[in-house]
Design an enzyme around this catalytic site. Structure first.
Site, PDB file in Angstrom:
ATOM      1  N   LYS B 145       0.854  -1.185   0.000  1.00 22.22           N
ATOM      2  CA  LYS B 145       0.000   0.000   0.000  1.00 22.22           C
ATOM      3  C   LYS B 145       0.890   1.235   0.000  1.00 22.22           C
ATOM      4  CE  LYS B 145      -4.421  -1.282   2.058  1.00 22.22           C
ATOM      5  NZ  LYS B 145      -5.391  -0.974   3.121  1.00 22.22           N
ATOM      6  N   GLU B 187       0.737  -2.245  16.589  1.00 21.91           N
ATOM      7  CA  GLU B 187       0.433  -2.981  15.356  1.00 21.91           C
ATOM      8  C   GLU B 187       0.871  -4.444  15.463  1.00 21.91           C
ATOM      9  OE1 GLU B 187      -1.171  -1.966  12.520  1.00 21.91           O
ATOM     10  OE2 GLU B 187      -1.205   0.213  12.712  1.00 21.91           O
ATOM     11  N   GLU B 238      -7.343  -5.929  -1.353  1.00 21.09           N
ATOM     12  CA  GLU B 238      -8.365  -5.633  -0.355  1.00 21.09           C
ATOM     13  C   GLU B 238      -9.785  -5.759  -0.904  1.00 21.09           C
ATOM     14  OE1 GLU B 238      -7.466  -2.079   1.850  1.00 21.09           O
ATOM     15  OE2 GLU B 238      -8.783  -2.639   3.480  1.00 21.09           O
ATOM     16  N   ASN B 246      -7.533  -3.867   9.343  1.00 20.39           N
ATOM     17  CA  ASN B 246      -8.009  -2.578   9.854  1.00 20.39           C
ATOM     18  C   ASN B 246      -8.550  -2.672  11.281  1.00 20.39           C
ATOM     19  OD1 ASN B 246      -7.420  -1.174   7.479  1.00 20.39           O
ATOM     20  ND2 ASN B 246      -9.298  -1.921   6.528  1.00 20.39           N
ATOM     21  N   HIS B 249      -8.651   0.281  13.478  1.00 19.46           N
ATOM     22  CA  HIS B 249      -8.328   1.441  12.652  1.00 19.46           C
ATOM     23  C   HIS B 249      -9.513   2.368  12.380  1.00 19.46           C
ATOM     24  CE1 HIS B 249      -4.491  -0.476  12.214  1.00 19.46           C
ATOM     25  NE2 HIS B 249      -4.044   0.485  11.425  1.00 19.46           N
ATOM     26  N   HIS B 268      -0.453   7.606  15.338  1.00 15.68           N
ATOM     27  CA  HIS B 268      -1.234   6.542  14.722  1.00 15.68           C
ATOM     28  C   HIS B 268      -1.364   5.270  15.569  1.00 15.68           C
ATOM     29  CE1 HIS B 268      -3.052   4.055  11.648  1.00 15.68           C
ATOM     30  NE2 HIS B 268      -2.066   3.193  11.754  1.00 15.68           N
TER      31      HIS B 268
END
Lengths: 376, 376
Positions: B145, B187, B238, B246, B249, B268
């Site tokens: 990504k 993460e 995706e 996600n 997220h 984040h």
């Protein structure tokens, strides 16, 4: 008149090209049957929108499909970062999601710009092409090349991104200026010269009805899409064979650069026409093909009203060394070596790597010495 | 200490992630053995270049490899159209061709920006990632990504573009501020919560050595890359399952938007930590999971020094309705319906479509009522 459908087979990215007259009037019906969603943006230019956008909007309204129009200036200058940003901003402001669709309604510039925007908004959003020029119908409608220009050259920034559907209305071409139609025709001839000698012979016989708009026009466009699709299917990302489609383009691009992309002097298809003759002449010079072949190709392009030699370009041109710089700048250069598409006969083009620069320069010197600038 | 290699299997686009301490010193050797060409650009930010660029340039010189440095400002603001254009201009000015390579040396911002540039220059040019933050090593190094931000939101413009190689130097992470390391760790925990309950239990036991830099750090990063690779391999673009990544997220992004991406208030990974707890609490509220689970996850994230509830964010936050707008703007929205990643137990996350907006709003109202703004 019959509608032809050409399928471009790229596994999950396969799509149809529907070709026939008056399709733009039926486009909304075709789109409605293809659309999984209801949000739709349409990118077009000021010229095309004036002719087609209102009808298009009205007929979509019948299917309860709303439309977000994004109108950019007509012309090559719209293939730029600032215009791309504007288009993307309009699409995002309209809250289009991945399953929604962006339609490109216009010629090559609109197709290249919109396809690029569709390919990068939310990392890829649905894309339908309605090409309104012959060049866009036979060339950019197949293969998913999208992009914009930079100060360093044309199409240097972009992605490979396949549309979900292409609708090629062959009647729309009746409103094209003859010069533009001819330029698009040069790309049709190119497919014959690459690997379809039978198609070239058919064009020699039938080109007049292709121009006048008979069933032969639909046929010629469908054949062109089919031939290009076959090449693209085998080499989607131009790792090898796809380079064959650049026949006439290395010389052609150099001439376009040399004329500063001044459309009054030379447009893309004209550059390709001269470039194809040069590629064949250069092949003869390298003892790869016979000179009869050059004459035959030159004759056909000339009969169709296309320029066939450098001397046909009005105004002065740079010298051979400057042209060599433009050729080397062309993106079909691999690690400094010159790659050309040459031929061994009618419809027998091949990729020639490591072409000696000295040979190309000598050839260009010869061609330019015959170039007399009438405006000097 | 052992070096681990994780292969991301994506057919022709497969690539290796090499993970271990002090790899940046050996990077040039690894790159030299991978490089088919000699032209190389390196995109980095002002902070990273000050520490690593000179050494990097020197050791590449040993292999007779020239390097074109492109240094951008540090920080999220570089993920923008103007900076993208500058980077692309530098690459084109240096005449990089398709077979050449662009290296991204830096954190997530550099990786996303550079990967996007590499994906669109000449419709795709070689790309190597050297992630220097924990977040980039365990998240953006896998899956291709890339992208930039617009005024409409983060990462709304980009492409899927896979690198040819990723070099993750685990010793570089010793120089990271603790807060940033923790955010990256969130993460890592996420992979356990998605579908690796065993990994979560391992982290509960071993997180201290992951932080202090033992072999467990290499192990945790390799496992994270391996888990993410497995998801990406099954759903590169995706279309479905990849959305699992996600987890945390949707809430996390809404909180980042709510704090105006002010890094002093929330970064984040912290948003993801709070978001993961919220996703689990929301799952409990919907009778999908037990409240013990929420406590266990909250405890682990808290022990590792991460915020776990909205009240941990300093400063005032918008009301539930505003947060709902941010959630609906998130790009994981499909045709207006709310999609959330929820869970049925430890490591049993799933994609929940059509989550009732009213439920989410009521849940947020409850969470916000407990939010006391200490600065008011």
């Amino acid at each position: 008149m019959k509608t032809e459908t050409v399928t471009v087979n790229l596994n999950k990215r396969s799509y149809d090209i529907v070709i026939g007259p008056k399709l733009i009037n039926k486009a909304t019906k075709i789109i409605a049957s293809h659309l999984p969603s209801t949000r739709l943006a349409i990118v077009t230019d000021a010229n095309v929108s004036a002719i087609y956008l209102p009808t298009f909007q009205e007929s979509l309204a019948e299917y309860d499909i709303g439309i977000i129009p994004v109108v950019v200036d007509a012309g090559e200058k719209s293939k730029s970062f600032p215009v791309l940003e504007t288009v993307i901003d309009s699409i995002l402001a309209a809250k289009l999601e991945r399953g929604d669709t962006i339609i490109a309604l216009g010629g090559g510039v609109i197709g290249d710009l919109t396809g690029f925007a569709a390919g990068i908004v939310r990392r890829g959003i649905g894309f339908i092409q309605i090409p309104t020029s012959l060049l866009a119908q036979v060339d950019s409608s197949v293969g998913g090349k999208t992009g914009i220009n930079t100060t360093h050259g044309k199409n240097l920034v972009g992605v490979f991104y396949q549309p979900k559907l292409v609708i090629a209305d062959t009647a729309v071409l009746d409103t094209l200026p003859l010069r533009e139609f001819r330029a698009g025709y040069a790309e049709i001839v190119k497919y014959g010269l690459i690997d379809q000698p039978g198609f070239f012979r058919w064009l020699e016989k039938n080109w007049r009805t292709v121009f006048s708009g008979g069933a032969e026009r639909v046929e010629a466009i469908a054949c062109s899409c089919r031939f290009k699709a076959a090449v693209v299917e085998r080499d989607e990302h131009e790792a090898g064979e796809r380079a064959l489609l650049n026949l006439g383009h290395t010389f052609g691009h150099a001439l376009e650069t040399a004329t500063g992309y001044d459309a009054e002097r030379l447009i893309h298809g004209e550059g390709v026409a001269i470039g194809m003759v040069l590629a064949h002449e250069f092949s003869v010079r390298l003892n790869l093909a016979s000179s009869d072949l050059v004459e035959r190709i030159r004759r056909h392009l000339h009969t169709a009203g296309l320029p066939t030699q450098i001397t046909h370009i009005p105004g002065s041109l740079p010298d051979a060394d400057t042209l060599m710089t433009y050729i080397a700048q062309d993106k079909k250069v691999t690690s400094g070596a010159l790659t050309f598409i040459l031929t061994r006969g009618l419809g027998q083009a091949f990729i020639a790597k490591d072409v000696p620069q000295a040979e190309v320069r000598a050839f260009l010197l010869e061609k330019l010495s015959r170039h007399i600038d009438c405006r000097r």
